[in-house]
Write a protein that holds these residues in place. Structure first.
Motif, PDB file in Angstrom:
ATOM      1  N   SER A   7      36.385  48.407  33.702  1.00  0.00           N
ATOM      2  CA  SER A   7      37.631  48.519  32.930  1.00  0.00           C
ATOM      3  C   SER A   7      38.239  47.126  32.776  1.00  0.00           C
ATOM      4  O   SER A   7      37.791  46.160  33.390  1.00  0.00           O
ATOM      5  CB  SER A   7      38.607  49.412  33.678  1.00  0.00           C
ATOM      6  OG  SER A   7      38.968  48.781  34.888  1.00  0.00           O
ATOM      7  N   THR A   8      39.281  47.056  31.941  1.00  0.00           N
ATOM      8  CA  THR A   8      39.955  45.767  31.746  1.00  0.00           C
ATOM      9  C   THR A   8      40.479  45.235  33.074  1.00  0.00           C
ATOM     10  O   THR A   8      40.393  44.041  33.353  1.00  0.00           O
ATOM     11  CB  THR A   8      41.139  45.947  30.773  1.00  0.00           C
ATOM     12  OG1 THR A   8      40.680  46.689  29.662  1.00  0.00           O
ATOM     13  CG2 THR A   8      41.671  44.628  30.304  1.00  0.00           C
ATOM     14  N   SER A   9      41.024  46.143  33.900  1.00  0.00           N
ATOM     15  CA  SER A   9      41.576  45.672  35.174  1.00  0.00           C
ATOM     16  C   SER A   9      40.472  45.153  36.086  1.00  0.00           C
ATOM     17  O   SER A   9      40.653  44.175  36.804  1.00  0.00           O
ATOM     18  CB  SER A   9      42.359  46.783  35.861  1.00  0.00           C
ATOM     19  OG  SER A   9      41.517  47.870  36.148  1.00  0.00           O
ATOM     20  N   ASP A  10      39.296  45.807  36.033  1.00  0.00           N
ATOM     21  CA  ASP A  10      38.165  45.299  36.827  1.00  0.00           C
ATOM     22  C   ASP A  10      37.795  43.884  36.372  1.00  0.00           C
ATOM     23  O   ASP A  10      37.630  42.984  37.180  1.00  0.00           O
ATOM     24  CB  ASP A  10      36.929  46.201  36.644  1.00  0.00           C
ATOM     25  CG  ASP A  10      37.129  47.577  37.253  1.00  0.00           C
ATOM     26  OD1 ASP A  10      37.774  47.657  38.302  1.00  0.00           O
ATOM     27  OD2 ASP A  10      36.639  48.566  36.662  1.00  0.00           O
ATOM     28  N   LEU A  11      37.675  43.729  35.060  1.00  0.00           N
ATOM     29  CA  LEU A  11      37.250  42.427  34.541  1.00  0.00           C
ATOM     30  C   LEU A  11      38.309  41.356  34.789  1.00  0.00           C
ATOM     31  O   LEU A  11      37.992  40.217  35.102  1.00  0.00           O
ATOM     32  CB  LEU A  11      36.942  42.522  33.045  1.00  0.00           C
ATOM     33  CG  LEU A  11      35.641  43.253  32.697  1.00  0.00           C
ATOM     34  CD1 LEU A  11      35.514  43.472  31.216  1.00  0.00           C
ATOM     35  CD2 LEU A  11      34.430  42.482  33.215  1.00  0.00           C
ATOM     36  N   ASP A  12      39.599  41.744  34.646  1.00  0.00           N
ATOM     37  CA  ASP A  12      40.674  40.772  34.874  1.00  0.00           C
ATOM     38  C   ASP A  12      40.671  40.254  36.304  1.00  0.00           C
ATOM     39  O   ASP A  12      40.935  39.079  36.549  1.00  0.00           O
ATOM     40  CB  ASP A  12      42.041  41.403  34.597  1.00  0.00           C
ATOM     41  CG  ASP A  12      42.330  41.490  33.106  1.00  0.00           C
ATOM     42  OD1 ASP A  12      41.588  40.867  32.327  1.00  0.00           O
ATOM     43  OD2 ASP A  12      43.294  42.181  32.729  1.00  0.00           O
TER      44      ASP A  12
END
Lengths: 431, 300
Positions: A243-248
């Motif tokens: 997810s975006t939060s994982d990648l961030d």
């Protein structure tokens, strides 16, 4: 009185040779021109290598001294903006990496003509996108880089899945991420794009507005755009990509998910040639393929090169040109290539690359030969503004806040804001 | 009247002159590095200008576009107002509470004061990155702890409903900085007042409402103004963590300014945005100053 005159004459006699000597010294020092070169430190061309390059140049040109100023990448843009905007205190040479700085670059055309400088040595697509702006040559392209998909051979082998081939499609990618995901070890099948209007979007034939920069109608709500966002929706909903939060939180800043890939938590990742060399150092078994194509459409790549330019406010254009020719010419690029993680933009020098026969390098070369999204984006400066105006659609798809069937209507809802942004930006920037 | 007293006698005139000479370096610095750039920014706000192209005078066009035609201006403004409304009370309340705790006379208090102040001097970027990890929805420590008590934590920075609250709650991290100011205010309150009230039978709560709080109001006013200005200028957290998203939930005013000035080459318009922000801040500061006569108590 006589005594005073005698003393004055004596003093003058003493001072005369001193002043002659000083004058001669000044003459000699006037011959040495100092060039200010602003650069950055990167994995591809480290500060040490660049300083060594300047010293090599000085050996051959004793009348030119190159003062190397290494700036942090994050502050480089602001320092350039300030200096170029103020019209004073700018460097003689620097990377002019944004098109907004091109008006401040010295036109190299007269120097190229005067010296019969062979510009055909550069890979054509990079010359077109990174050196030429309108009828002006704004710089010479230094090095080449491109986005590519790296895949972890160990993960593929463990799952018994065949490696992707150069000709693979976005729909193959959807299947592969699901096959390769391994929830037991918290490993994802692949990554998801972080923003639109890069190679994948252009592969879908999804550009933000018309070539003449007049309308978003038929583009934002066009068939390709809907297909691209629907593909993204499908990809997010596989649950097999971070997810975006994982990648961030798990990616290194600005570099893509290289750490996740190296740690074996991503079976496939969209990275670049620098990461490829890092992976070799890390001992990861990997292969390289271009970003997937869309059946029936042209295929593009995100590629880049650093426009290396002379500031038009320089007081030493001739000397700056001498250094630029050396730095970005065959000699300089070969020097940097032999000392670091660097792929030159000159075909003949690129062919000398130590591992040119390796399959991953061949994969990289394959990418370099594709048409570049930079050709369109570099000449359509309102793309960022229009993308911002339609950012909500992207966010909704990524956050799973929109139904698959409602994507087209969501895109259509963005049209008034996007058209307004395009009109305002076109009026100001011209395209 | 005041001016007259500066020049009333020869000695006063000399002192005035010497005073001005002493502060002249500061005045020169102020004019060159602050006042003239501000004036220039105001000028640029009436122009169409990017860094590389000379400014062209367009009168009020930037302001006209901003107020009548720019949805992002209103979006950024409303997000920023919401942030101010959310973060300011948190910062004031927790700052005062922490100052009261740090005012206790217990062993090792200097160490506690130092520990609480340390976050205020840590770089904003580092703090933002640290909170990103702490509030990561799946692997962050906050949601992990919540899961132990059966609560499924929200998406924090990555959830449009929670993003602004998450960014506002980051301001708690720096509350030690303002607590030190409140502490100085608390220590200025005369102990005799507490002693006298104790003799009169006042308890701790009554002392707080009748002595501490009224005498702390000058410090509160100062902090309110400073914190309000700081809240309007919020930028780093959104720039580092959310990029203004998701769904523009944290699209702060200065982020919009930054995009226009440095990404969109629309520097003239960005100057106009800043001028409007300065006017907004000045207006709220003036309102606070004006209303302060009704709620700020000066001992003198």
């Amino acid at each position: 009185m006589k005594r005073i005159v005698f003393m004055v004459v004596c003093v003058l006699l003493v001072l005369l040779p001193v002043s002659i000597f000083a004058g001669a010294q000044e003459e000699v020092s006037e011959e040495v021109v100092t060039l200010n070169w602003w650069t950055i430190n990167s994995e591809d061309y480290t500060a040490e290598v660049q300083t060594a390059l300047a010293r090599e140049f000085e050996k051959e040109h004793p009348n030119i001294k190159v003062e190397v100023t290494v700036l942090p990448s994050s502050g480089f843009g602001q320092k350039m903006n300030t200096a170029l905007g103020a019209g004073e205190g700018g460097p003689d040479l620097a990377f002019f990496w944004t098109t907004a700085w091109y008006p401040e670059a010295l036109d190299l055309t007269p120097y190229i003509e005067r010296d019969n400088f062979d510009t055909s040595m550069y890979i054509e697509s990079f010359w077109k996108t990174r050196a030429v702006a309108g009828d002006k040559v704004v710089g010479l392209p230094l090095g080449v880089g491109a986005s590519l998909v790296m895949y972890n051979k160990d993960i593929f082998d463990a799952k018994g899945v065949p490696y992707p081939e150069n000709d693979w499609t976005v729909y193959d990618y959807l299947e592969l991420v699901q096959e390769l995901e391994n929830k037991d070890v918290k490993a994802w099948g692949g990554d998801a794009p972080r923003k639109p209007f890069r190679a994948l979007w252009f592969n879908f034939d999804a550009q933000p507005y018309s070539d003449d920069s007049m309308t978003v109608d038929g583009y934002i709500n066009g068939e390709g755009m809907v297909e691209a966002y629907t593909w993204l929706w499908d990809l997010v909903n596989t649950g097999a990509v971070p997810s975006t939060s994982d990648l961030d939180t798990l990616s290194s800043e600005g570099t893509g998910p290289v750490d996740l890939f190296l740690a074996g938590r991503l079976a496939m990742a969209t990275l670049n040639q620098g990461h490829m060399l890092t992976a070799i150092d890390s001992g990861v078994r990997f292969g390289v393929v271009p970003e997937p194509r869309v059946p029936g459409n042209d295929r593009y790549c995100n590629a880049w090169s650093l426009t290396s330019s002379i500031w038009k406010g320089t007081e030493h254009p001739d000397e700056a040109w001498e250094f630029l020719k050396y730095w970005v010419g065959p000699e300089g690029q070969r020097f940097i290539m032999n000392k670091g993680h660097f792929f030159p933009s000159i075909s003949s020098v690129l062919a000398e690359y130590e591992g040119a026969d390796k399959d991953y390098v061949q994969g990289f070369y394959e990418v370099l030969n594709m048409p570049q999204v930079g050709e369109w984006l570099g000449t359509h400066l309102s793309a960022g503004t229009v993308a911002r105006a339609m950012q909500d659609v992207w966010d909704k798809v990524i956050l799973n806040m929109v139904d698959r069937d409602a994507i087209k209507s969501e895109l259509e809802a963005m049209m008034p804001a996007a058209q307004k942004a395009l009109d305002e930006s076109r009026e100001r920037l011209g395209n | 009247m005041v001016l007259k007293s500066f020049f009333a006698t020869k000695r006063a005139r000399k002192e005035t002159r010497d005073g001005f000479i002493s502060i002249l370096p500061w005045i020169i610095g102020f004019i060159i590095f602050f006042f003239l750039p501000v004036l220039k920014s105001v000028y640029y706000s009436f122009t169409e200008w990017s860094f590389m192209i000379d400014p062209v005078w367009i009168g009020l066009d930037n302001y006209r576009y901003m107020f009548t035609d720019d949805p992002l201006f209103y979006k950024a403004l409303s997000v920023t107002f919401n942030y101010v409304l959310l973060s300011l009370p948190i910062k004031l309340f927790l700052g005062v509470m922490l100052a009261l705790l740090l005012n206790w006379k217990i062993r090792g208090m200097n160490l506690y004061r130092t520990l609480f102040y340390i976050p205020a001097v840590v770089s904003g970027v580092s703090v933002a990155l640290m909170w990103m990890s702490l509030l990561q929805p799946d692997t962050g420590i906050v949601n992990t702890l919540l899961s132990y008590i059966g609560i499924q934590g929200p998406g924090w920075f990555w959830d449009p409903k929670w993003a602004l609250i998450s960014v506002a709650s980051l301001s708690v991290w720096r509350v030690g900085g303002s607590a030190v100011i409140y502490l100085a205010g608390l220590q200025n309150i005369s102990p005799q007042l507490y002693e006298a009230s104790e003799i009169d039978g006042a308890g701790k709560i009554r002392q707080f409402w009748k002595i501490t709080l009224p005498l702390l109001t000058p410090t509160l006013l100062f902090q309110l103004i400073i914190e309000m200005i700081g809240s309007f200028k919020v930028f780093t957290e959104a720039f580092v963590i959310t990029g203004g998203g998701p769904l523009k939930a944290t699209y702060f005013y200065l982020l919009y300014f930054y995009e226009e000035a440095f990404q969109n080459s629309n520097t003239g318009y960005a100057s106009a945005l800043v001028v409007v922000l300065v006017i907004i801040i000045m207006t709220f500061t003036a309102i606070l100053r004006y209303t302060s006569k009704h709620w700020v108590y000066y001992e003198s």
